[in-house]
Design an enzyme around this catalytic site. Structure first.
Site, PDB file in Angstrom:
ATOM      1  N   ASP A  13       0.723  -1.167  -0.128  1.00  0.00           N
ATOM      2  CA  ASP A  13       0.189  -0.028  -0.047  1.00  0.00           C
ATOM      3  C   ASP A  13       0.929   1.013  -0.005  1.00  0.00           C
ATOM      4  OD1 ASP A  13      -3.170   0.948   1.738  1.00  0.00           O
ATOM      5  OD2 ASP A  13      -1.664   2.169   1.076  1.00  0.00           O
ATOM      6  N   ASP A 108      -4.152   2.227  -4.610  1.00  0.00           N
ATOM      7  CA  ASP A 108      -2.984   2.101  -4.412  1.00  0.00           C
ATOM      8  C   ASP A 108      -2.399   0.826  -3.252  1.00  0.00           C
ATOM      9  OD1 ASP A 108      -3.917   2.613  -1.783  1.00  0.00           O
ATOM     10  OD2 ASP A 108      -2.287   3.830  -1.181  1.00  0.00           O
ATOM     11  N   GLU A 109      -3.112  -0.316  -3.799  1.00  0.00           N
ATOM     12  CA  GLU A 109      -2.878  -1.170  -2.459  1.00  0.00           C
ATOM     13  C   GLU A 109      -3.577  -2.768  -3.420  1.00  0.00           C
ATOM     14  OE1 GLU A 109      -5.465  -2.100   1.481  1.00  0.00           O
ATOM     15  OE2 GLU A 109      -6.306  -0.674  -0.127  1.00  0.00           O
TER      16      GLU A 109
END
Ligand code: TTP
Ligand code: MG
Length: 396
Positions: A13, A108-109
């Protein structure tokens, strides 16, 4: 059984994602309280903020007006979603270069299941460190990584190590890590559940572990079982790569644009070999082969073919790539980048097994690929190669 005991799930992340991209692209913002979000005049909210701004109590989803009150000296920036999406794709591509088993959770993960590729890239921890290094080197961003043997613990490891962490939770460490952790770290526990748990005197994972399923069910219904499992560090959910995400690819940008057709063909042969080998290690097969070419003027074209039956054979991929490149008019054009990717992947058990695809395509039997795999596994990736690759393509 052994695989279940090994750390094989990675979670990554990015740190303060939108704000970090802004700081990266404008170094005068480094070390500053940067707050990215909507317009305060039209009741916009904070998307995210740099860790410097977090010291003032600014948080995601907070009204911008409140953020201004908390941190008047903050630098307020609008959301540049197009740019963040582009960066996100590039970070996801770095992860996907290790395994097609990537499950993207948000912009983002993502989770990775690396159980099939540790013989190729090293342990899960080594892979996580390498992803982190590449994200920093290629994107100028820090990403926190968590490593464990299930999704919940891997994500927890990321959270506990933030920012810029790389933390593993091994089986032995679980009781010690979990026992005094606040229940807000349990996946799915939001404000409402937190209040109910607090009302029952439950503050930590340890408290929850002591609670009976029956009494928890009375207050939380059918979520109770899941919460108890997670509190004990148990999570059986597999990493689920989405369909489009299920692809595997290699590409190279040449240091000088080139039009040497034989050289390009050798690069494709090298890529076909590497990708086929990765598939066999992952015990998967592919049906779609995509060729990508970027010309010197940055014009980019892709050509794709779906073969009748799934394959994991180098010769099938190389042969198909050759047909695809034939369909492009390369004469007079210099090539800047070439890439080969495989899509429509399926585990070998789900594919029609036992068909000698390579032979059908008039190519070498799969037995040869298997023998080559064994030699590489024993003596190293670069110890054996086709004669045609010896001279030109060495280190893509
Ligand atoms: P997060 O990963 O939750 O947050 P972050 O990357 O900014 O910070 P960190 O992970 O280090 O805690 O979310 C990723 C991006 O998603 C974030 O940069 C902005 C966006 N986002 C919103 O737009 N609104 C939100 O409420 C949240 C939580 C995130
Ligand atoms: Mg983040």
């Amino acid at each position: 059984m052994e695989a279940a005991n090994q750390l094989h799930i990675i979670h990554g992340d990015l740190d303060a994602f939108f704000a970090a991209v802004e700081q990266r692209d404008n170094p005068s913002l480094l070390g500053q309280p940067v707050i990215v979000g909507g317009n305060p005049d039209s009741r916009g909210v904070v998307s995210t903020c740099s860790y410097e701004a977090r010291l003032y109590g600014v948080k995601s989803a907070m009204p911008m007006a409140q953020a201004i009150r908390l941190c008047p000296q903050g630098i307020f920036l609008p959301v540049n979603m197009k740019l963040y999406q582009q960066v996100s794709r590039q970070v996801m591509a770095i992860m996907a270069s290790f395994t097609p088993l990537v499950e993207q959770l948000s912009i983002d993960e993502a989770f990775l299941d690396v159980s099939g590729c540790t013989s190729l890239f090293g342990s899960a921890e080594q892979i996580a460190r390498e992803i982190k290094r590449r994200v920093w080197q290629e994107q100028g961003l820090t990403i926190s990584m968590g490593i464990s043997y299930n999704k919940f613990l891997a994500k927890l490891a990321t959270e506990l190590g933030k920012p810029n962490g790389c933390k593993a939770i091994s089986r032995q460490e679980i009781p010690e890590v979990l026992i005094s952790l606040p229940v807000k770290y349990i996946w799915g526990v939001g404000e409402k559940t937190l209040k109910i748990l607090a009302g029952m005197g439950i503050q930590t994972f340890g408290d929850l572990q002591q609670t009976s399923l029956k009494s928890l069910e009375r207050r939380l219904g059918n979520q109770a079982h899941q919460f108890l499992q997670l509190a004990a560090g148990i999570d059986l959910r597999p990493v689920e790569a989405d369909r489009e995400g299920k692809s595997l690819g290699r590409e190279i940008t040449f240091s000088e644009d080139l039009d040497d057709r034989e050289y390009l063909d050798n690069v494709l042969l090298d890529f076909a070999g590497q990708l086929a080998r990765r598939l066999r290690i992952l015990k998967m097969q592919a049906r779609t082969i995509t060729l990508k070419i970027r010309f010197a003027d940055f014009r980019t074209v892709t050509r794709r073919r779906t073969i009748p039956k799934p394959s994991d054979a180098e010769t099938v991929f190389h042969h198909t790539a050759g047909e695809l490149i034939e369909r492009l008019d390369l004469s007079g054009h210099k090539v800047r980048l070439i890439g080969l990717s495989l899509g429509n992947l399926c585990p070998i058990d789900d594919c029609q097994q036992g068909i000698l695809f390579a032979e059908e395509a008039g190519a070498e039997p799969r037995e040869l690929d298997k023998v080559l795999d064994q030699i590489r596994q024993r003596f190293g990736e670069d110890k054996i190669t086709r004669a045609s690759l010896m001279t030109r393509v060495k280190d893509h």
